[in-house]
Scaffold this motif. Structure first.
Motif: not given
Length: 285
Positions: A161-187
């Motif tokens: 329990p390090v971060f507030t729920p708001e920060v935890t949600q921000a972490f999730l949003e950042i990760g999901h944004h990254l995973m929206e990229k296709t493998p070609v876009q990642m490369f």
């Protein structure tokens, strides 16, 4: 002519690659044919030192580097969670992305994308089988250490329990944004970020007194360009895995593999090779 005649003193700009190895670092710029050749020789020396280090020393330094790189997610998530919804919010949030790089490089910890250029220089200078094996050993140790450090940091963020729920949600949003990229876009994006980090490393050796500014500028451009970086991204993706919001297959096949290859291509196949050929042309000209 007498055998005891004094040897001809080489002009300052005629040091050969072999002679350059014996020149003190402070005198290199006066003896090398160009600024690029000077930086190349400094990188070669540093690369030789890195290639000679013990595997476990590299691994532990890289593990620390992987943990430290999580500061990019921490700073970005905290800024995102506390930033009002304004038009230029993304440009402000992106400042947080630079934190991990700044601290890793200031602390002298191992970072995989730095090693796509520094230890590659001596291998390009002397491309023997032994040197290639030493490079692969270094890459493997540093990559494994960085991923282990990223996993440790992600586990702390996910399970304590390090971060507030708001920060935890921000972490999730950042990760999901990254995973929206296709493998070609990642490369392809990984190529750009790998090239920019390699350029940053080269520039640091050419302008040591501006190291932190150079790190900030290069990594801020990676952030606002939304170019994936394998170690920062690993913290984000492993965090999603631990929170049950991503699956292992896409994490490996859509993110880790194409981004790693892109970073290597950008840092080694493009930047290091082109810079090496530039210096070789200087030496042969």
């Amino acid at each position: 002519m007498s055998d005891h005649s004094p040897a001809r003193e080489l002009p300052k700009d005629e040091a050969t690659p072999e002679e350059a190895k014996a020149i003190p670092a402070d005198d290199l710029e006066e003896r090398m044919p160009s600024k690029a050749a000077t930086v190349h020789e400094l990188l070669r020396r540093e690369g030789e030192r890195e290639l000679s280090r013990e595997v476990f020393a590299l691994f532990w330094s890289a593990l620390a580097g992987g943990i430290t790189m999580s500061l990019s997610l921490v700073a970005r998530g905290i800024i995102r969670a506390n930033l009002p919804d304004i038009e230029l919010g993304f440009l402000i949030e992106a400042v947080g992305y630079t934190f991990g790089f700044i601290f890793v490089i200031a602390a002298g910890q191992q970072l995989f994308t730095e090693n796509t250029v520094t230890p590659v220089v001596p291998v390009l200078r002397k491309p023997t089988g032994g040197n290639v094996l030493r490079l692969l050993r270094l890459w493997g140790s540093v990559f494994a250490g960085n991923l282990a450090g990223a996993a440790i940091a992600a586990a702390v963020f996910a399970y304590l329990p390090v971060f507030t729920p708001e920060v935890t949600q921000a972490f999730l949003e950042i990760g999901h944004h990254l995973m929206e990229k296709t493998p070609v876009q990642m490369f392809t994006g990984g190529i750009i970020s790998g090239w920019m980090i390699a350029t940053m490393v080269w520039a640091i050796y050419g302008l040591e007194q501006s190291k932190l500014l150079l790190v900030f500028l290069a990594t801020y451009l990676v952030a606002i360009g939304d170019f994936p970086h394998v170690i920062v991204g690993s913290v984000e993706v492993i965090y999603l895995l631990m929170m049950g919001q991503a699956s292992l297959g896409p994490a490996l096949g859509a993110f880790l593999l194409p981004t790693t290859l892109g970073n290597i291509v950008g840092g080694t196949a493009i930047f290091a090779l082109v810079s090496h050929f530039e210096v070789r042309a200087d030496e042969e000209g």
